[in-house]
Design an enzyme around this catalytic site. Structure first.
Site, PDB file in Angstrom:
ATOM      1  N   LYS A 116       0.037   2.910 -13.501  1.00 34.36           N
ATOM      2  CA  LYS A 116      -0.772   2.764 -12.292  1.00 34.36           C
ATOM      3  C   LYS A 116      -1.116   4.089 -11.631  1.00 34.36           C
ATOM      4  CE  LYS A 116      -0.471  -1.323 -13.416  1.00 34.36           C
ATOM      5  NZ  LYS A 116      -1.485  -1.770 -14.348  1.00 34.36           N
ATOM      6  N   GLU A 200       1.567   3.638  -1.314  1.00 31.41           N
ATOM      7  CA  GLU A 200       0.213   3.365  -0.824  1.00 31.41           C
ATOM      8  C   GLU A 200       0.281   2.948   0.633  1.00 31.41           C
ATOM      9  OE1 GLU A 200      -1.695   0.243  -3.019  1.00 31.41           O
ATOM     10  OE2 GLU A 200      -1.890   1.440  -4.824  1.00 31.41           O
ATOM     11  N   HIS A 235       3.038 -13.999  -6.517  1.00 33.72           N
ATOM     12  CA  HIS A 235       2.186 -13.094  -7.299  1.00 33.72           C
ATOM     13  C   HIS A 235       1.578 -13.753  -8.527  1.00 33.72           C
ATOM     14  CE1 HIS A 235       3.077  -9.925  -4.602  1.00 33.72           C
ATOM     15  NE2 HIS A 235       4.359 -10.066  -4.786  1.00 33.72           N
ATOM     16  N   ARG A 292      -7.853  -6.978 -20.657  1.00 31.33           N
ATOM     17  CA  ARG A 292      -7.775  -8.196 -21.482  1.00 31.33           C
ATOM     18  C   ARG A 292      -8.713  -9.260 -20.927  1.00 31.33           C
ATOM     19  NH1 ARG A 292      -3.488  -8.652 -17.704  1.00 31.33           N
ATOM     20  NH2 ARG A 292      -3.983 -10.362 -16.295  1.00 31.33           N
TER      21      ARG A 292
HETATM   22  C1  MV4 Z   1      -0.945  -4.207  -1.911  1.00 29.04           C
HETATM   23  C2  MV4 Z   1      -1.000  -5.043  -0.782  1.00 29.04           C
HETATM   24  C3  MV4 Z   1      -1.289  -4.454   0.442  1.00 29.04           C
HETATM   25  N1  MV4 Z   1      -1.470  -3.125   0.523  1.00 29.04           N
HETATM   26  N2  MV4 Z   1      -1.169  -2.898  -1.768  1.00 29.04           N
HETATM   27  C4  MV4 Z   1       0.655  -7.439  -5.030  1.00 29.04           C
HETATM   28  C5  MV4 Z   1       0.606  -7.444  -6.507  1.00 29.04           C
HETATM   29  C6  MV4 Z   1       0.177  -6.081  -6.889  1.00 29.04           C
HETATM   30  N3  MV4 Z   1      -0.693  -6.120  -8.016  1.00 29.04           N
HETATM   31  C7  MV4 Z   1      -0.478  -5.510  -5.678  1.00 29.04           C
HETATM   32  N4  MV4 Z   1      -0.128  -6.354  -4.584  1.00 29.04           N
HETATM   33  C8  MV4 Z   1      -0.430  -5.985  -3.316  1.00 29.04           C
HETATM   34  N5  MV4 Z   1      -0.676  -4.669  -3.127  1.00 29.04           N
HETATM   35  C9  MV4 Z   1      -1.409  -2.378  -0.580  1.00 29.04           C
HETATM   36  N6  MV4 Z   1      -1.610  -1.049  -0.467  1.00 29.04           N
HETATM   37  C10 MV4 Z   1      -0.774  -6.399  -0.963  1.00 29.04           C
HETATM   38  C11 MV4 Z   1      -0.474  -6.882  -2.234  1.00 29.04           C
HETATM   39  C12 MV4 Z   1      -0.227  -8.292  -2.357  1.00 29.04           C
HETATM   40  C13 MV4 Z   1      -1.078  -9.102  -3.090  1.00 29.04           C
HETATM   41  C14 MV4 Z   1      -2.186  -8.584  -3.745  1.00 29.04           C
HETATM   42  C15 MV4 Z   1      -3.001  -9.397  -4.487  1.00 29.04           C
HETATM   43  C16 MV4 Z   1      -2.738 -10.748  -4.555  1.00 29.04           C
HETATM   44  C17 MV4 Z   1      -1.643 -11.283  -3.921  1.00 29.04           C
HETATM   45  C18 MV4 Z   1      -0.805 -10.472  -3.184  1.00 29.04           C
HETATM   46  C19 MV4 Z   1       0.291 -11.028  -2.528  1.00 29.04           C
HETATM   47  C20 MV4 Z   1       1.123 -10.212  -1.804  1.00 29.04           C
HETATM   48  C21 MV4 Z   1       0.866  -8.842  -1.728  1.00 29.04           C
END
Ligand code: MV4
Length: 459
Positions: A116, A200, A235, A292
């Site tokens: 990442k 982040e 998630h 993918r």
């Molecule tokens: C975040 C965020 C808020 N701020 N990054 C969760 C899974 C991972 N792929 C990234 N995720 C998140 N990153 C920042 N800077 C909130 C989430 C997140 C989330 C993102 C997408 C779909 C569902 C989620 C559920 C909780 C938190």
């Protein structure tokens, strides 16, 4: 075109790829584990090969055995589906080494997007907005402190080798940073064999919107609209739709062009997904790129009329993309619901034999299923049973069609999430398109028939 395609997967996606091969007139073969002797993807395949015992490490992840089967059955291409070996750069390289086409991007593109901190750097270099954060992986707690102060709390700690929710730590205040930093590193090391973490700025109540991209060997890269995937639990997505109720033409074009630039900058090939977080002010930020075909690809197929699996096979064989960007039109609305065998009270997989498995058949409803009556849900694999996809002229129609379709499904023998899906569709906020990644948590009271925890997941 390919002489024969080996499908290195199981369940609904293996069945889906079989259909594409049939439509293209390409012979196909599947693989299966000892637990899958009577699985739908095996009984509906013209040719199937046993590759090992039930545990995925010994079967669906057994690279050497899968390549051996491909060679011995005369397959000149392997479709990995999603999950298992789909984003394994070593496997893509091993296929190339064996003279077999891997239906997906090259090993370099997979490896670059798998880390990442690296994918964030590539996105930044391609001029794609990324969430403000630490430049690279953090070496020490002191560095984490300094970076977090610079960004301003709250911040998120993430595993560099990660993706999904593993290791993710929300840090509200400096006094909680040390603990979260250690936990994140430990989980990253345990989950990915790589303790690298980065920081982040936290985006509050974001929406998850992703862009489907496609690239061919001639250097053409296009985007096929977006998917809104904000309704998730732990998630894992449970409902996806296209177009996103949030996106207008301007946001769609901005995100689409950003995604295309990123894919183009790394010499991407085939189907890919660029994930963005979108905040209240409709700013979008690059999150990660999935190299993918995604579970939720059918909603894109439904609104664009393009068969993504056929397109994947064609571009892997060297054919140019069958559409140009200016010919891509988004028509109507599509919603997908994922049907899981799970206990609604804790979202844990529910195992057992399907005594009944009846799905609706209707003109505007598509069902991609991987199971049939008599199928045994085991703890070995993902508990996704089927996906139901609706096609409406409007979002309203698409939701109504889905509600009626879900009510017709009859599955007994295991617990499922059907009632939850029906309740989400009936929820006034969902109807209005007021989605967010904490939707299930926020409305747990009426969706799950228990008190909403209301607690912030964080430190
Ligand atoms: C975040 C965020 C808020 N701020 N990054 C969760 C899974 C991972 N792929 C990234 N995720 C998140 N990153 C920042 N800077 C909130 C989430 C997140 C989330 C993102 C997408 C779909 C569902 C989620 C559920 C909780 C938190």
């Amino acid at each position: 075109m390919f002489k024969k395609i080996l499908i290195a997967n199981r369940g609904e996606i293996a069945v889906r790829i079989l259909k594409a091969c049939r439509e293209l007139g390409i012979p196909a073969a599947t693989v299966y584990s000892e637990a899958d002797r009577e699985a739908l993807h095996v009984v509906s395949s013209p040719e199937a090969h046993l590759i090992g015992p039930a545990p995925a490490l010994k079967s669906y992840l057994n690279m050497a055995e899968i390549i051996r089967v491909a060679r011995s059955c005369g397959a000149d291409a392997i479709h990995p589906g999603y999950g298992f070996l789909a984003e394994n750069a070593g496997f893509a390289g091993a296929c190339a080494g064996a003279g077999i086409a891997f239906i997906g991007p090259g090993p370099e593109a997979i490896a670059q997007m798998g880390l990442k901190v690296q994918s964030r750097r590539l996105a930044r270099e391609a001029g794609v907005p990324v969430v403000p954060g630490s430049g690279g992986a953090l070496e020490t707690l002191a560095e984490a402190r300094a970076q977090a102060s610079r960004l301003g709390y709250p911040v998120m700690l993430k595993a560099s080798a990660g993706g999904g929710g593993i290791g993710l730590q929300l840090v509200l205040r400096e006094e909680n940073l040390e603990r979260a930093y250690k936990t994140c590193r430990e989980r990253a090391a345990a989950g990915f064999g790589n303790p690298g973490v980065y920081l982040e700025k936290y985006i509050a109540r974001p929406r998850h919107v992703e862009i489907q991209v496609f690239a061919d060997k001639q250097g053409n890269v296009i985007y096929l609209g977006e998917r809104e995937c904000s309704v998730q639990r732990r998630h894992q997505k449970i409902m996806e739709e296209s177009p996103s109720p949030l996106a207008d033409d301007v946001l769609r074009a901005r995100m689409g062009e950003d995604a295309v630039r990123l894919a183009g900058s790394i010499g991407y090939l085939g189907a890919g997904t660029v994930e963005f977080l979108v905040d209240d002010a409709k700013n979008h930020y690059f999150l990660e790129m999935n190299t993918r075909l995604q579970v939720e690809h059918p909603v894109t197929e439904t609104v664009t009329g393009i068969d993504l699996v056929i397109e994947q096979i064609r571009v892997a064989a060297g054919c140019p993309l069958s559409v140009r960007q200016e010919d891509v039109k988004i028509k109507g609305h599509s919603l997908e619901c994922r049907l899981y065998a799970e206990d609604p009270s804790n979202f844990r997989p529910s195992t057992g034999v399907l005594e009944e498995a009846r799905f609706p058949a209707a003109e505007k409803i598509r069902v991609d299923r991987g199971v049939q009556r008599g199928y045994r849900v085991t703890p070995y694999y993902d508990s996704l049973l089927a996906k139901v996809i609706s096609r409406g002229d409007t979002r309203e129609e698409s939701l109504d069609l889905m509600r009626d379709a879900l009510k017709e499904i009859k599955i007994t023998g295991v617990k499922t999430n059907i009632d939850l899906l029906i309740k989400v569709i009936a929820h006034p906020e969902f109807r209005k398109g007021n989605l967010s990644t904490d939707f299930i948590e926020r409305f747990a009271g009426c969706l799950l028939g228990r008190a909403s925890s209301g607690k912030a997941v964080g430190n």
